[in-house]
Design a protein around this motif. Structure first.
Motif, PDB file in Angstrom:
ATOM      1  N   LEU A  49      29.229 -18.188 -15.897  1.00  0.00           N
ATOM      2  CA  LEU A  49      29.336 -18.724 -17.260  1.00  0.00           C
ATOM      3  C   LEU A  49      30.096 -17.776 -18.183  1.00  0.00           C
ATOM      4  CD1 LEU A  49      25.880 -20.367 -18.114  1.00  0.00           C
ATOM      5  CD2 LEU A  49      28.078 -21.496 -17.894  1.00  0.00           C
ATOM      6  N   CYS A  52      31.587 -21.907 -12.579  1.00  0.00           N
ATOM      7  CA  CYS A  52      30.147 -22.186 -12.558  1.00  0.00           C
ATOM      8  C   CYS A  52      29.787 -23.456 -11.793  1.00  0.00           C
ATOM      9  CB  CYS A  52      29.652 -22.280 -13.998  1.00  0.00           C
ATOM     10  SG  CYS A  52      27.899 -22.573 -14.134  1.00  0.00           S
ATOM     11  N   HIS A  53      30.513 -24.556 -12.032  1.00  0.00           N
ATOM     12  CA  HIS A  53      30.090 -25.816 -11.413  1.00  0.00           C
ATOM     13  C   HIS A  53      30.205 -25.776  -9.896  1.00  0.00           C
ATOM     14  CE1 HIS A  53      34.454 -26.545 -11.932  1.00  0.00           C
ATOM     15  NE2 HIS A  53      34.336 -27.251 -10.837  1.00  0.00           N
ATOM     16  N   VAL A  87      27.129 -23.855  -8.500  1.00  0.00           N
ATOM     17  CA  VAL A  87      25.950 -24.720  -8.449  1.00  0.00           C
ATOM     18  C   VAL A  87      25.987 -25.570  -7.179  1.00  0.00           C
ATOM     19  CG1 VAL A  87      24.757 -26.621  -9.602  1.00  0.00           C
ATOM     20  CG2 VAL A  87      25.723 -24.755 -10.953  1.00  0.00           C
ATOM     21  N   PHE A 141      18.566 -31.165 -22.265  1.00  0.00           N
ATOM     22  CA  PHE A 141      19.369 -32.043 -23.122  1.00  0.00           C
ATOM     23  C   PHE A 141      18.425 -32.791 -24.062  1.00  0.00           C
ATOM     24  CE2 PHE A 141      21.883 -31.590 -19.172  1.00  0.00           C
ATOM     25  CZ  PHE A 141      22.913 -30.856 -19.718  1.00  0.00           C
ATOM     26  N   MET A 169      20.755 -35.665 -14.678  1.00  0.00           N
ATOM     27  CA  MET A 169      21.814 -34.668 -14.856  1.00  0.00           C
ATOM     28  C   MET A 169      21.617 -33.519 -13.863  1.00  0.00           C
ATOM     29  SD  MET A 169      23.534 -36.180 -17.067  1.00  0.00           S
ATOM     30  CE  MET A 169      24.825 -35.075 -16.585  1.00  0.00           C
ATOM     31  N   TYR A 205      23.222 -34.000 -10.616  1.00  0.00           N
ATOM     32  CA  TYR A 205      24.638 -34.366 -10.744  1.00  0.00           C
ATOM     33  C   TYR A 205      25.408 -34.164  -9.442  1.00  0.00           C
ATOM     34  CZ  TYR A 205      29.256 -34.840 -12.831  1.00  0.00           C
ATOM     35  OH  TYR A 205      30.519 -35.265 -13.148  1.00  0.00           O
ATOM     36  N   THR A 206      25.023 -33.142  -8.683  1.00  0.00           N
ATOM     37  CA  THR A 206      25.761 -32.864  -7.448  1.00  0.00           C
ATOM     38  C   THR A 206      25.310 -33.762  -6.284  1.00  0.00           C
ATOM     39  OG1 THR A 206      24.203 -31.081  -7.030  1.00  0.00           O
ATOM     40  CG2 THR A 206      26.305 -30.463  -7.993  1.00  0.00           C
ATOM     41  N   ALA A 252      27.852 -37.368 -17.795  1.00  0.00           N
ATOM     42  CA  ALA A 252      28.318 -35.981 -17.827  1.00  0.00           C
ATOM     43  C   ALA A 252      28.948 -35.693 -19.193  1.00  0.00           C
ATOM     44  CB  ALA A 252      29.325 -35.733 -16.714  1.00  0.00           C
ATOM     45  N   ALA A 303      26.233 -34.939 -21.597  1.00  0.00           N
ATOM     46  CA  ALA A 303      25.704 -33.604 -21.333  1.00  0.00           C
ATOM     47  C   ALA A 303      26.634 -32.540 -21.899  1.00  0.00           C
ATOM     48  CB  ALA A 303      25.508 -33.403 -19.830  1.00  0.00           C
ATOM     49  N   GLU A 356      26.442 -32.287 -25.594  1.00  0.00           N
ATOM     50  CA  GLU A 356      25.234 -31.659 -26.133  1.00  0.00           C
ATOM     51  C   GLU A 356      25.172 -30.156 -25.877  1.00  0.00           C
ATOM     52  OE1 GLU A 356      20.714 -32.159 -26.042  1.00  0.00           O
ATOM     53  OE2 GLU A 356      21.487 -34.167 -25.706  1.00  0.00           O
ATOM     54  N   ASP A 357      25.545 -29.742 -24.709  1.00  0.00           N
ATOM     55  CA  ASP A 357      25.398 -28.315 -24.381  1.00  0.00           C
ATOM     56  C   ASP A 357      26.325 -27.990 -23.210  1.00  0.00           C
ATOM     57  OD1 ASP A 357      24.594 -25.794 -23.489  1.00  0.00           O
ATOM     58  OD2 ASP A 357      22.520 -26.124 -24.075  1.00  0.00           O
ATOM     59  N   SER A 386      27.298 -25.117 -21.737  1.00  0.00           N
ATOM     60  CA  SER A 386      26.916 -24.236 -20.625  1.00  0.00           C
ATOM     61  C   SER A 386      25.818 -24.861 -19.784  1.00  0.00           C
ATOM     62  CB  SER A 386      26.519 -22.828 -21.068  1.00  0.00           C
ATOM     63  OG  SER A 386      26.430 -22.677 -22.413  1.00  0.00           O
ATOM     64  N   ALA A 387      24.866 -25.549 -20.432  1.00  0.00           N
ATOM     65  CA  ALA A 387      23.830 -26.214 -19.630  1.00  0.00           C
ATOM     66  C   ALA A 387      24.478 -27.245 -18.717  1.00  0.00           C
ATOM     67  CB  ALA A 387      22.792 -26.863 -20.535  1.00  0.00           C
ATOM     68  N   ALA A 388      25.503 -27.943 -19.214  1.00  0.00           N
ATOM     69  CA  ALA A 388      26.191 -28.945 -18.393  1.00  0.00           C
ATOM     70  C   ALA A 388      26.830 -28.277 -17.177  1.00  0.00           C
ATOM     71  CB  ALA A 388      27.240 -29.678 -19.218  1.00  0.00           C
ATOM     72  N   GLN A 389      27.441 -27.099 -17.391  1.00  0.00           N
ATOM     73  CA  GLN A 389      28.043 -26.382 -16.259  1.00  0.00           C
ATOM     74  C   GLN A 389      26.984 -26.011 -15.229  1.00  0.00           C
ATOM     75  OE1 GLN A 389      30.288 -23.786 -19.046  1.00  0.00           O
ATOM     76  NE2 GLN A 389      31.585 -23.470 -17.265  1.00  0.00           N
ATOM     77  N   LEU A 390      25.798 -25.644 -15.726  1.00  0.00           N
ATOM     78  CA  LEU A 390      24.716 -25.265 -14.815  1.00  0.00           C
ATOM     79  C   LEU A 390      24.202 -26.459 -14.010  1.00  0.00           C
ATOM     80  CD1 LEU A 390      22.684 -22.740 -16.991  1.00  0.00           C
ATOM     81  CD2 LEU A 390      24.057 -22.237 -14.971  1.00  0.00           C
ATOM     82  N   MET A 391      24.538 -27.680 -14.437  1.00  0.00           N
ATOM     83  CA  MET A 391      24.183 -28.872 -13.656  1.00  0.00           C
ATOM     84  C   MET A 391      25.236 -29.134 -12.578  1.00  0.00           C
ATOM     85  SD  MET A 391      21.439 -29.848 -15.186  1.00  0.00           S
ATOM     86  CE  MET A 391      21.146 -28.160 -15.631  1.00  0.00           C
ATOM     87  N   GLY A 392      26.312 -28.346 -12.590  1.00  0.00           N
ATOM     88  CA  GLY A 392      27.395 -28.572 -11.628  1.00  0.00           C
ATOM     89  C   GLY A 392      28.499 -29.461 -12.187  1.00  0.00           C
ATOM     90  N   ILE A 393      28.517 -29.642 -13.506  1.00  0.00           N
ATOM     91  CA  ILE A 393      29.546 -30.486 -14.117  1.00  0.00           C
ATOM     92  C   ILE A 393      30.785 -29.642 -14.399  1.00  0.00           C
ATOM     93  CG2 ILE A 393      30.132 -31.826 -16.189  1.00  0.00           C
ATOM     94  CD1 ILE A 393      27.109 -32.535 -16.348  1.00  0.00           C
ATOM     95  N   ASN A 394      31.946 -30.174 -14.000  1.00  0.00           N
ATOM     96  CA  ASN A 394      33.206 -29.492 -14.253  1.00  0.00           C
ATOM     97  C   ASN A 394      33.662 -29.841 -15.677  1.00  0.00           C
ATOM     98  OD1 ASN A 394      35.810 -28.591 -14.410  1.00  0.00           O
ATOM     99  ND2 ASN A 394      36.408 -29.333 -12.387  1.00  0.00           N
TER     100      ASN A 394
END
Lengths: 236, 290
Positions: free
Chosen positions: A52, A72-73, A76, A90, A101, A104-105, B164, B167, B170-171, B173-181
């Protein structure tokens, strides 16, 4: 071979050095705790390992794979999931959508359904509140949701950043019980905590971080008996 | 009666154009947290592309190609001008956006000259309704805008990519931590916004069949106003704000005494609404993160 291998990690915020070359490792099946005071660099370490925030120097390897420059993604997707400091659920989505969410993966609907059931079994409270807007949950429930959301990606390594922050003592106990359960179920855990006594109690091994450097390491038991740690972190 | 009905329809279709542009503003703001002041100029490029591709004599093909062209342009703008500034101060991004806006206007002037070009995309004609003449193009504009808004709402709510987007808005970095690009989500957002801008360019030409290099500026600013009135970041809000602004404009033009002050009236309404409801009609209060 260690599951997570961090070597000489340096992180800067502008000209300020936040991590001065730290090295540590987490082996498969361990609970490793990293303790330290406010501002020691714990959250910086967590965020830079997972991609991050950028790293200045050093390498990070996960299951033998070099992930130093990995976004980061992608990290994960490799099976390393983090519950960030302050939970960061969220707020405007429902409990169910938050878990969605987290998955997501996961692209397979069947897998998603069985994962969701497993999470609801572990956290019955989340099942009861699945349609509630997450921002309206209590602090303890939000922490449960943050952990449930992270578990939806079925991580090999679960990183928890201050899971007990801002929670009542009884909830802190519950969270630590939960960490033990997850560990018993086969998840490797890297725990960052200010609550040093609890964190050392459940840790196989632990590190002490002070102003950007690791100053001590050992088994949880060794550290909780060391004079230095007792004085600085355990209140005598 | 006929006067009222035609003013109403005119207001709704004008509002539809504003709403279409406002949707682009609001989606980009909601997800990338930046004001893309070049958005209005993408409408202008859309207009010119329709003008160029009308050489095929096939309006539908021209519209499709213009949409594709705008999508490519929007994605390139994001990649070249905005992406390197991710994490920079919002002011730097804003100034860059204004720079992109002038760049597009100047490039259009160099390529097409400063005189406006006449484009007739399609003659829809008019229909008689309750004794008044209504342009079919107005009805088409309104219908397409409503359809686009409904489709976007469904997309955001029910698809993986759409969720996505929520997400990320809203946030990040939290979205990135979910694996979202996150980079990809922002790119898709710019693509959608630019396609909408091309459609807005089309509707603009159906109303006033001239393209010129600053044609996007005023509608762009008005649509931005609409997005803010509706609550920036909110899809139904953009629709509401756009229609409201279109109605005000249409009614104001009909009343001779205040017609010359229409723009002033619209921006005054913006100021009053912001004083009473700083987040707009449907905007959510955002908690400042510490």
């Amino acid at each position: 071979m260690a599951m997570l291998e961090v070597n000489n990690l340096e992180v800067y915020y502008g000209v300020i050095c936040a991590l001065k070359g730290i090295s540590f490792e987490v082996n498969e099946g361990e609970i490793v705790s990293l303790i330290g005071a406010n501002g020691a660099g714990k959250t910086t370490m967590m965020q830079s390992v997972v991609g991050l925030i950028p790293k200045k120097h050093g390498t990070v390897r996960f299951n033998g794979q070099d992930i130093t420059k990995c976004p980061c993604h992608k990290i994960v997707q490799l099976g390393m999931t983090q519950v960030p400091e302050g939970r960061r659920i969220f707020q405007e989505l429902t409990v169910y959508e938050n878990l969605l969410m987290g998955a997501y993966t996961t692209k397979d609907q069947q897998v998603f359904k069985s994962d969701l059931e497993a999470i609801f079994d572990r956290f019955p409270r989340l099942a009861e509140r699945s349609k509630q807007i997450a921002g309206t949950l209590s602090g303890g429930e939000q922490q449960m949701l943050a952990m449930g959301r992270a578990l939806m990606s079925k991580p090999k390594l679960l990183m928890l950043d201050e899971p007990s922050m801002g929670l009542a003592p009884i909830l802190v106990d519950q969270i630590f019980e939960l960490i033990k359960e997850l560990h018993a179920a086969g998840t490797t855990i890297l725990l960052v905590e200010q609550n040093a006594s609890k964190a050392l109690e459940i840790a196989d091994r632990a590190y002490v971080l002070e102003t950007g450097s690791i100053i001590l390491s050992g088994t949880g038991k060794e550290l909780s008996q060391s004079d230095e740690v007792r004085k600085a972190y355990l209140g005598g | 009666m006929e006067e009222i009905l035609s003013t109403l329809i005119n207001g709704l279709s004008l509002g539809g154009i504003y709403a279409m542009i406002a949707l682009g503003y609001t989606m980009v703001y909601g997800i990338a947290k930046m004001l893309n002041f070049a958005h209005g100029d993408v409408i202008m490029v859309g207009g010119y592309l329709i003008y160029v591709f009308m050489a095929t004599n096939n309006p539908l093909l021209a519209i499709l190609l213009a949409c594709i062209g705008c999508v490519i342009l929007g994605v390139c703008i994001e990649k070249i001008a905005y992406k390197p500034l991710r994490g920079a101060s919002p002011l730097a991004v804003l100034i860059t956006a204004i720079g992109v806006s002038y760049l597009l206007q100047s490039l259009a002037q160099i390529v097409f000259g400063s005189a406006s070009k006449m484009v007739t995309v399609y003659e829809f004609g008019s229909v008689q309704l309750l004794g008044c003449t209504i342009q079919v193009s107005s009805l088409v504009t309104l219908a397409v805008t409503v359809a686009v808004m409904v489709a976007l709402t469904m997309f955001v709510k029910y698809t993986r990519m759409g969720r996505a987007m929520i997400a990320v808005s809203e946030d990040k970095s939290a979205a990135q931590l979910m694996g979202i690009n996150v980079d990809r989500i922002i790119m898709v957002t710019f693509a959608i916004g630019s396609a909408l801008a091309a459609l807005a360019g089309l509707f603009y030409l159906l109303k006033a069949p001239n393209v010129f290099n600053t044609m996007g500026a005023m509608p762009g600013i008005k649509a931005f106003t609409a997005a803010v009135i509706g609550g920036i970041g909110s899809i139904p809000g953009a629709m509401l704000g756009g229609i409201l602004l279109g109605m005000v404009e249409s009614v104001s033009y009909k009343i001779t005494a205040i017609a010359p002050y229409t723009d002033a009236i619209e921006f005054t309404i913006l100021i009053v609404i912001l004083l009473v409801r700083p987040t707009g009609f449907l905007g959510k209060k955002r908690r400042e993160k510490v």
